[in-house]
Motif scaffolding. Structure first.
Motif, PDB file in Angstrom:
ATOM      1  N   LEU A 129       0.856  -1.451  -0.130  1.00 24.29           N
ATOM      2  CA  LEU A 129       0.062  -0.243   0.102  1.00 24.29           C
ATOM      3  C   LEU A 129       0.786   1.273   0.098  1.00 24.29           C
ATOM      4  O   LEU A 129       0.530   2.328  -0.761  1.00 24.29           O
ATOM      5  N   ARG A 130       1.916   1.271   0.810  1.00 26.78           N
ATOM      6  CA  ARG A 130       2.868   2.538   0.833  1.00 26.78           C
ATOM      7  C   ARG A 130       3.584   2.459  -0.397  1.00 26.78           C
ATOM      8  O   ARG A 130       3.833   3.858  -0.596  1.00 26.78           O
ATOM      9  N   ILE A 131       4.140   1.564  -1.059  1.00 25.79           N
ATOM     10  CA  ILE A 131       4.650   1.702  -2.303  1.00 25.79           C
ATOM     11  C   ILE A 131       3.939   2.166  -3.399  1.00 25.79           C
ATOM     12  O   ILE A 131       4.581   2.819  -4.289  1.00 25.79           O
ATOM     13  N   GLN A 132       2.720   1.958  -3.360  1.00 23.40           N
ATOM     14  CA  GLN A 132       1.865   2.422  -4.497  1.00 23.40           C
ATOM     15  C   GLN A 132       1.673   4.104  -4.317  1.00 23.40           C
ATOM     16  O   GLN A 132       1.061   4.626  -5.508  1.00 23.40           O
ATOM     17  N   GLU A 133       1.876   4.830  -3.246  1.00 22.31           N
ATOM     18  CA  GLU A 133       1.860   6.114  -3.273  1.00 22.31           C
ATOM     19  C   GLU A 133       2.700   6.791  -4.118  1.00 22.31           C
ATOM     20  O   GLU A 133       3.869   6.083  -4.321  1.00 22.31           O
ATOM     21  N   PRO A 134       2.568   7.748  -4.993  1.00 20.72           N
ATOM     22  CA  PRO A 134       3.281   8.195  -5.965  1.00 20.72           C
ATOM     23  C   PRO A 134       4.696   8.813  -5.554  1.00 20.72           C
ATOM     24  O   PRO A 134       5.757   8.222  -6.275  1.00 20.72           O
ATOM     25  N   LEU A 135       4.937   9.357  -4.466  1.00 18.69           N
ATOM     26  CA  LEU A 135       6.246   9.606  -3.837  1.00 18.69           C
ATOM     27  C   LEU A 135       7.115   8.306  -3.651  1.00 18.69           C
ATOM     28  O   LEU A 135       8.287   8.653  -4.125  1.00 18.69           O
ATOM     29  N   ASN A 136       6.599   7.681  -2.743  1.00 20.51           N
ATOM     30  CA  ASN A 136       7.044   6.230  -2.604  1.00 20.51           C
ATOM     31  C   ASN A 136       7.620   5.566  -3.710  1.00 20.51           C
ATOM     32  O   ASN A 136       8.831   4.880  -3.820  1.00 20.51           O
ATOM     33  N   LEU A 137       6.763   5.585  -4.890  1.00 18.46           N
ATOM     34  CA  LEU A 137       7.024   4.816  -5.946  1.00 18.46           C
ATOM     35  C   LEU A 137       8.140   5.329  -6.726  1.00 18.46           C
ATOM     36  O   LEU A 137       9.061   4.697  -7.235  1.00 18.46           O
ATOM     37  N   SER A 138       8.231   6.577  -6.734  1.00 23.81           N
ATOM     38  CA  SER A 138       9.328   7.417  -7.502  1.00 23.81           C
ATOM     39  C   SER A 138      10.827   7.113  -6.821  1.00 23.81           C
ATOM     40  O   SER A 138      11.582   7.119  -7.362  1.00 23.81           O
ATOM     41  N   LEU A 139      10.669   7.318  -5.417  1.00 24.85           N
ATOM     42  CA  LEU A 139      11.762   7.103  -4.661  1.00 24.85           C
ATOM     43  C   LEU A 139      12.301   5.669  -4.832  1.00 24.85           C
ATOM     44  O   LEU A 139      13.640   5.440  -4.941  1.00 24.85           O
ATOM     45  N   LEU A 140      11.340   4.631  -4.802  1.00 27.93           N
ATOM     46  CA  LEU A 140      11.940   3.265  -5.035  1.00 27.93           C
ATOM     47  C   LEU A 140      12.534   3.076  -6.414  1.00 27.93           C
ATOM     48  O   LEU A 140      13.449   2.566  -6.409  1.00 27.93           O
ATOM     49  N   ILE A 141      11.856   3.640  -7.449  1.00 26.97           N
ATOM     50  CA  ILE A 141      12.608   3.644  -8.739  1.00 26.97           C
ATOM     51  C   ILE A 141      14.061   4.331  -8.875  1.00 26.97           C
ATOM     52  O   ILE A 141      14.981   3.713  -9.433  1.00 26.97           O
ATOM     53  N   ILE A 142      13.824   5.416  -8.489  1.00 26.94           N
ATOM     54  CA  ILE A 142      15.166   6.414  -8.376  1.00 26.94           C
ATOM     55  C   ILE A 142      16.498   5.306  -7.530  1.00 26.94           C
ATOM     56  O   ILE A 142      17.298   5.414  -8.007  1.00 26.94           O
ATOM     57  N   SER A 143      15.991   5.030  -6.401  1.00 21.66           N
ATOM     58  CA  SER A 143      16.854   4.256  -5.548  1.00 21.66           C
ATOM     59  C   SER A 143      17.297   2.854  -6.329  1.00 21.66           C
ATOM     60  O   SER A 143      18.378   2.416  -6.196  1.00 21.66           O
TER      61      SER A 143
END
Length: 158
Positions: free
Chosen positions: A9-23
């Motif tokens: 649920l937390r990963i699906q949030e746009p900011l968290n998803l963007s940070l995960l991709i960048i990381s």
């Protein structure tokens, strides 16, 4: 407690998803791609000083492109030039191959590729006073060309 459902649920949030991709991309580039990226290296530098040798006509003959070193030297007006980079011209099968490992001074002045004007070991030094104005001009043109294009590696000893 962290459950898989909560994390998804937390990963699906746009900011968290963007940070995960960048990381993930940064991690991949740092640990997997750095080994395949060639490091910039300095070009090899030629020595700033060159030990110039003195060669006899007999010693010069060893540098005709067929010896163990495959070096090609040509002498013009007492200067010996390294023309190894152009074997298609000065190598044994090149149009100027008769000059390889020889003093080509008079031959170049007379625009001759035959061995008639190439001195043999034991011959006296050439005499530029025997050349006419056109031959001297041709010789000086060749000397200028070689001075600009090739490295001087020695001088001739008669």
């Amino acid at each position: 407690m962290l459950t898989l459902e909560y994390i998804l649920l937390r990963i699906q949030e746009p900011l968290n998803l963007s940070l995960l991709i960048i990381s993930s991309v940064a991690f991949y580039l740092i640990f997997f791609k750095t080994n395949s990226i060639p490091l910039e290296t300095e070009e090899p530098k030629h020595p700033t000083t060159l030990a110039i040798s003195e060669y006899s006509l007999e010693e010069l003959r060893e540098f005709n492109g067929t010896g163990p070193t495959k070096l090609i030297f040509i002498c013009i007006k007492d200067k010996i030039y390294d023309v190894t980079e152009k074997p298609q011209f000065y190598g044994p099968d090149g149009p100027y191959g008769s000059y390889s490992g020889r003093d080509a001074t008079i031959a170049l002045a007379k625009n001759s590729t035959t061995s008639e004007f190439i001195p043999k070991p034991g011959d006296p030094k050439y005499d530029l006073s025997t050349l006419n104005a056109a031959e001297l001009e041709a010789l000086n043109g060749w000397a200028s060309f070689f001075n600009e294009k090739y490295q001087v590696v020695g001088s001739i000893r008669y």
